[in-house]
Design an enzyme around this catalytic site. Sequence first.
Site, mmCIF file in Angstrom:
data_model
loop_
_atom_site.group_PDB
_atom_site.id
_atom_site.type_symbol
_atom_site.label_atom_id
_atom_site.label_comp_id
_atom_site.label_asym_id
_atom_site.label_seq_id
_atom_site.Cartn_x
_atom_site.Cartn_y
_atom_site.Cartn_z
ATOM 1 N N ASP A 123 1.587 35.097 25.790
ATOM 2 C CA ASP A 123 1.366 36.330 25.029
ATOM 3 C C ASP A 123 2.011 37.473 25.798
ATOM 4 O OD1 ASP A 123 -0.091 35.150 22.976
ATOM 5 O OD2 ASP A 123 -2.001 35.439 23.989
ATOM 6 N N ASP A 137 1.524 34.790 16.714
ATOM 7 C CA ASP A 137 0.224 35.318 16.286
ATOM 8 C C ASP A 137 0.410 36.346 15.179
ATOM 9 O OD1 ASP A 137 -0.966 33.835 18.350
ATOM 10 O OD2 ASP A 137 -1.080 35.545 19.706
#
Length: 177
Positions: A123, A137
């Site tokens: 991330d 995401d």
Amino acid sequence: MSKTIKKYLPLFGIAALIIVLDQVSKSYIRTHLALGEMWSPWEWLTPYARIVHWYNTGVAFGMFQGLGNIFKYLALLVAAAIIYYYPRVSDEDWSLRLAMSLQLGGALGNLIDRIFNNGMVTDFISVGNFPVFNIADSSITVGVGVLLLGMWLQERKLPHPDDEALPASSDLTVNEK
């Protein structure tokens, strides 16, 4: 070109674009920032938005940490369901087809990370106090938004049962004394 290939072309085209953007961006982050390192182009922007190299063993936005291996199988199941169901969706239902394409790309983008990073996903997008996330995401989330918007638009097209029960305004008469 066969009918089957034509039917799947938008699904796999959009999903492939999402996967490439997701994997290239994650690779760049892993190569250029140490785990936990942060970068921001302007100091004034840092409290609001920044790039942070982070790992996630859960799902989108840091939920369900430590269950990365379970989500490998869940991503495979979701991808298989989308691939199976996609050709059954009407060509006119563009919102559902787009939503499925975005969700497939996001699911496979994170699945690739889980396979090659011991169940972890890279991330790097950090906005305010929101959990750190990535392009996959975002794609899944936007796909859900497109799906909800499409459902809302479809529902607005349908005649409402209560509308049929009401008389037309021209049928109403006013009793005068």
